[in-house]
Scaffold this motif. Structure first.
Motif, PDB file in Angstrom:
ATOM      1  N   GLU A 132     -18.285  -4.513  13.372  1.00  0.00           N
ATOM      2  CA  GLU A 132     -19.348  -3.899  14.155  1.00  0.00           C
ATOM      3  C   GLU A 132     -18.815  -2.584  14.732  1.00  0.00           C
ATOM      4  OE1 GLU A 132     -20.491  -6.816  17.030  1.00  0.00           O
ATOM      5  OE2 GLU A 132     -20.373  -8.412  15.537  1.00  0.00           O
ATOM      6  N   LYS A 133     -19.350  -1.472  14.254  1.00  0.00           N
ATOM      7  CA  LYS A 133     -18.868  -0.158  14.671  1.00  0.00           C
ATOM      8  C   LYS A 133     -19.947   0.589  15.460  1.00  0.00           C
ATOM      9  CE  LYS A 133     -15.927   0.421  10.559  1.00  0.00           C
ATOM     10  NZ  LYS A 133     -15.597   1.322   9.426  1.00  0.00           N
ATOM     11  N   ASN A 134     -19.519   1.652  16.100  1.00  0.00           N
ATOM     12  CA  ASN A 134     -20.440   2.496  16.842  1.00  0.00           C
ATOM     13  C   ASN A 134     -21.119   3.471  15.881  1.00  0.00           C
ATOM     14  OD1 ASN A 134     -21.845   3.815  18.843  1.00  0.00           O
ATOM     15  ND2 ASN A 134     -20.113   5.065  19.506  1.00  0.00           N
ATOM     16  N   VAL A 135     -22.015   2.936  15.085  1.00  0.00           N
ATOM     17  CA  VAL A 135     -22.784   3.713  14.104  1.00  0.00           C
ATOM     18  C   VAL A 135     -24.246   3.304  14.239  1.00  0.00           C
ATOM     19  CG1 VAL A 135     -20.822   3.823  12.494  1.00  0.00           C
ATOM     20  CG2 VAL A 135     -22.505   1.972  12.273  1.00  0.00           C
ATOM     21  N   PRO A 136     -25.179   4.076  13.671  1.00  0.00           N
ATOM     22  CA  PRO A 136     -26.581   3.631  13.684  1.00  0.00           C
ATOM     23  C   PRO A 136     -26.728   2.293  12.957  1.00  0.00           C
ATOM     24  CG  PRO A 136     -26.428   5.951  13.110  1.00  0.00           C
ATOM     25  CD  PRO A 136     -25.023   5.428  13.099  1.00  0.00           C
TER      26      PRO A 136
END
Length: 375
Positions: A132-136
């Motif tokens: 889970e990354k800080n991306v849309p």
């Protein structure tokens, strides 16, 4: 005034009694960590079961080996240590005195047809693609639709990519099927499909697409691993209800060039039974860890020569077959199936990855084939 005093007295007495709860005896379960990742990438499993006589743990980290036995400690906690293990997302199940037992200390789980299994991740660079990354992020919807052939309302999961709500463009669609024993939620839980796709999109490595994950098991009996769609009620439901519903309710292209279908194990056979019989509907066909059983290959050769010789099959842009290596339980069936394809001059690409017959391989497959679609 006297009545008021009596009421206040009774209320005070009630509150006093309500606050005098019987003392609760603390147990080791209060602070137990059931799946602890050690510094050397070993996994220590623990479960509090003071009255149990036998506890085991099973999971895809055992690669098909027998379940591991836990040892009971004096405080009623059973433990064992597995590994070291390569960084990855793993499933596990406790069995307590012969009964599969969900780990209540771990909220991470996989949903399947037969219940719930727990999940644990050993972090590392190998798990970066599914993290889970800080991306849309896209949206995952639980969708109910009417099945005309089955006469019931059915569930499926649908992934829409980031920005879908604000766009007017028609998207290509990937139909992504699960395997035997799993259900339409499996690709979203243990499969991590939405996070894999979010990360690929953020890296600019794949085209935005709608992903539809239907339920491959049906209440109507059928032959899910047989030859052709007519033997499998799911295939009939897919062609008659799932695809029309998606194309009516979502903003998707209906062109063959913009349709892909992929599936694993049982879902891989369903992919083949749908796509080989209806090759004009799909431009990308992705069977994973699957293959027809010998009697079905015999049936194909004897009854379905017209299907195997249909030149429309070789107009499919990509027939991409993947296996989890020799440890995959479908390995020999797949070799037999590819020999049948070779005999009938059906063109395909073939890849092997580690992981056997599990999501250790199938997550890897999705990460690899998704960028190949709709180019």
């Amino acid at each position: 005034m006297k009545k008021l005093i009596i009421c206040l007295s009774l209320l005070a007495t009630g509150l006093s009694q309500a606050q005098n709860f019987p003392a609760r005896t603390p147990t080791p379960n209060d602070t137990l960590v059931s799946a602890r990742i050690l510094s050397d990438s070993r996994l220590r499993f623990s479960i509090y079961a003071p009255k149990a006589t036998e506890v085991t743990v099973n999971g895809d980290f055992l690669a098909g080996q027998p379940a591991a036995s836990l040892t009971k400690q004096a405080n009623g906690v059973w433990t064992t240590t597995i590994g070291p293990l390569a960084p990855n997302l793993y499933t596990y199940d406790f069995t307590v005195d012969g009964i599969k037992t969900f780990d209540p200390k771990n909220p991470q789980y996989k949903e399947s047809l037969n219940g719930l299994s727990n999940l644990v991740t050993i972090p590392g660079k190998e798990t970066d693609y599914l993290s889970e990354k800080n991306v849309p992020h896209g949206r995952v919807e639980i969708v109910w639709y009417p099945s005309a052939s089955l006469g019931i309302t059915r569930r499926m999961h649908v992934y829409t990519p980031p920005g879908y709500e604000k766009s007017t463009a028609k998207l290509p669609v990937l139909y992504l099927l699960h395997g035997g024993g799993d259900n339409d939620a499996s690709w979203m839980t243990v499969g991590r499909a939405n996070f894999i796709l979010d990360n690929l999109l953020a890296e600019g490595k794949m085209k935005p697409m709608l992903v539809v994950m239907p339920a491959g098991h049906t209440p109507t009996p059928g032959i899910h691993m047989g030859a052709g769609p007519e033997q499998d009620p799911f295939c009939i439901d897919f062609l008659g209800s799932v695809m029309p519903f998606i194309e009516k309710q979502y903003r998707v292209s209906t062109r063959r060039e913009d349709r892909a279908i992929a599936g694993l194990s049982m879902g891989g056979i369903q992919v083949l039974n749908i796509a080989l019989w209806h090759p004009e509907k799909f431009n990308y066909v992705i069977p994973l860890s699957t293959g027809y059983f010998p009697p079905v290959i015999k049936e194909l050769e004897e009854k379905y020569q017209a299907v195997l010789k249909n030149q429309e099959i070789n107009r499919i842009n990509l027939l991409w077959i993947a296996m989890g290596g020799p440890a995959d339980i479908a390995y020999q069936n797949n070799k037999n199936m590819m020999a049948l394809f070779d005999k009938n001059q059906i063109k395909y690409q073939y890849v092997e990855v580690p992981g056997g017959h599990s999501f250790l391989a199938w997550r890897n497959n999705l990460h690899t084939f998704a960028p190949l679609l709709f180019r």
